[in-house]
Design an enzyme around this catalytic site. Sequence first.
Site, mmCIF file in Angstrom:
data_model
loop_
_atom_site.group_PDB
_atom_site.id
_atom_site.type_symbol
_atom_site.label_atom_id
_atom_site.label_comp_id
_atom_site.label_asym_id
_atom_site.label_seq_id
_atom_site.Cartn_x
_atom_site.Cartn_y
_atom_site.Cartn_z
ATOM 1 N N ARG A 74 -1.600 -13.482 20.806
ATOM 2 C CA ARG A 74 -2.388 -14.700 20.818
ATOM 3 C C ARG A 74 -1.781 -15.573 19.537
ATOM 4 O O ARG A 74 -1.528 -14.929 18.590
ATOM 5 C CB ARG A 74 -3.769 -14.537 20.807
ATOM 6 C CG ARG A 74 -4.190 -13.897 19.710
ATOM 7 C CD ARG A 74 -6.002 -13.681 19.682
ATOM 8 N NE ARG A 74 -6.579 -12.984 18.823
ATOM 9 C CZ ARG A 74 -6.817 -13.570 17.553
ATOM 10 N NH1 ARG A 74 -6.530 -14.843 17.310
ATOM 11 N NH2 ARG A 74 -7.663 -12.864 16.440
ATOM 12 N N HIS B 213 22.626 2.518 13.451
ATOM 13 C CA HIS B 213 23.948 3.186 13.928
ATOM 14 C C HIS B 213 24.494 2.820 14.971
ATOM 15 O O HIS B 213 23.753 2.516 15.936
ATOM 16 C CB HIS B 213 23.874 4.676 13.707
ATOM 17 C CG HIS B 213 23.233 5.308 12.505
ATOM 18 N ND1 HIS B 213 23.962 5.607 11.496
ATOM 19 C CD2 HIS B 213 21.970 5.762 12.148
ATOM 20 C CE1 HIS B 213 23.266 5.993 10.437
ATOM 21 N NE2 HIS B 213 22.129 6.200 10.864
ATOM 22 N N ASN C 271 0.815 -1.133 -0.020
ATOM 23 C CA ASN C 271 -0.049 -0.078 0.032
ATOM 24 C C ASN C 271 0.883 1.379 -0.030
ATOM 25 O O ASN C 271 1.970 1.254 0.010
ATOM 26 C CB ASN C 271 -1.173 -0.095 1.117
ATOM 27 C CG ASN C 271 -2.412 0.611 0.979
ATOM 28 O OD1 ASN C 271 -2.402 1.801 0.406
ATOM 29 N ND2 ASN C 271 -3.252 -0.026 1.254
ATOM 30 N N ALA D 216 -1.257 -2.809 13.438
ATOM 31 C CA ALA D 216 -0.930 -1.253 13.099
ATOM 32 C C ALA D 216 -0.322 -0.594 13.974
ATOM 33 O O ALA D 216 -0.617 -0.644 15.202
ATOM 34 C CB ALA D 216 -2.405 -0.665 12.641
#
Length: 203
Positions: A182, A114, A84, A159
């Site tokens: 889960r 880094h 997306n 998300a």
Amino acid sequence: MTQYERMKAGLIYDAADPEILALQMPFLDRLREFNQLRATDYSEKERYMKEVFAACGEKCYIELPFRANWGGRHVSFGSNVYVNFNLTLVDDGQIFVGDKVMIGPNVTIATANHPIEPGLRARALQYNKDVVIGENVWIGSSAVILPGVTIGRNSVIGAGSVVSRDIPENVVAVGNPCRVLRPIGEHDREYFYRDEKIDWEAL
């Protein structure tokens, strides 16, 4: 050992080395052209992935814009990968993406890091650790995948998660830092959202 050889070996190196920049910049120029394509320029998108990526299977699609430090040169896609909008790949190291992976909007996958040691960091030195995303993984929007991480096949990354450690197969994992919530199981074969049942006979 040259800086480019150190880069390929996963050692601390200077990413601004002239040899490295001479190899990198043409891919960034091509990436700019890629990001000018229309949504329906399917063949041109596919040609870019086939020519620039380290490997790309069949029926892969990227919604633009797409950002990558090396234009995707160190990225390997399986087949049927869907990306997306606004994927950012810090692809100084290798990124391996399996078949049927779905990547939500605004995801970042980083291989570069880094050193913590201040003197090395002040010199803008870095190192790279590969990222592996298994078959049929779904990465939710705005997730961040950090260097060296492996995500097991069939797993779902929620998300906004920050994935700093490996995630096993067949689980739902969420949060910052991302942790297994889960396993994926029988409940998921019956319900697709809360108490809404999957109508298998219609699918």
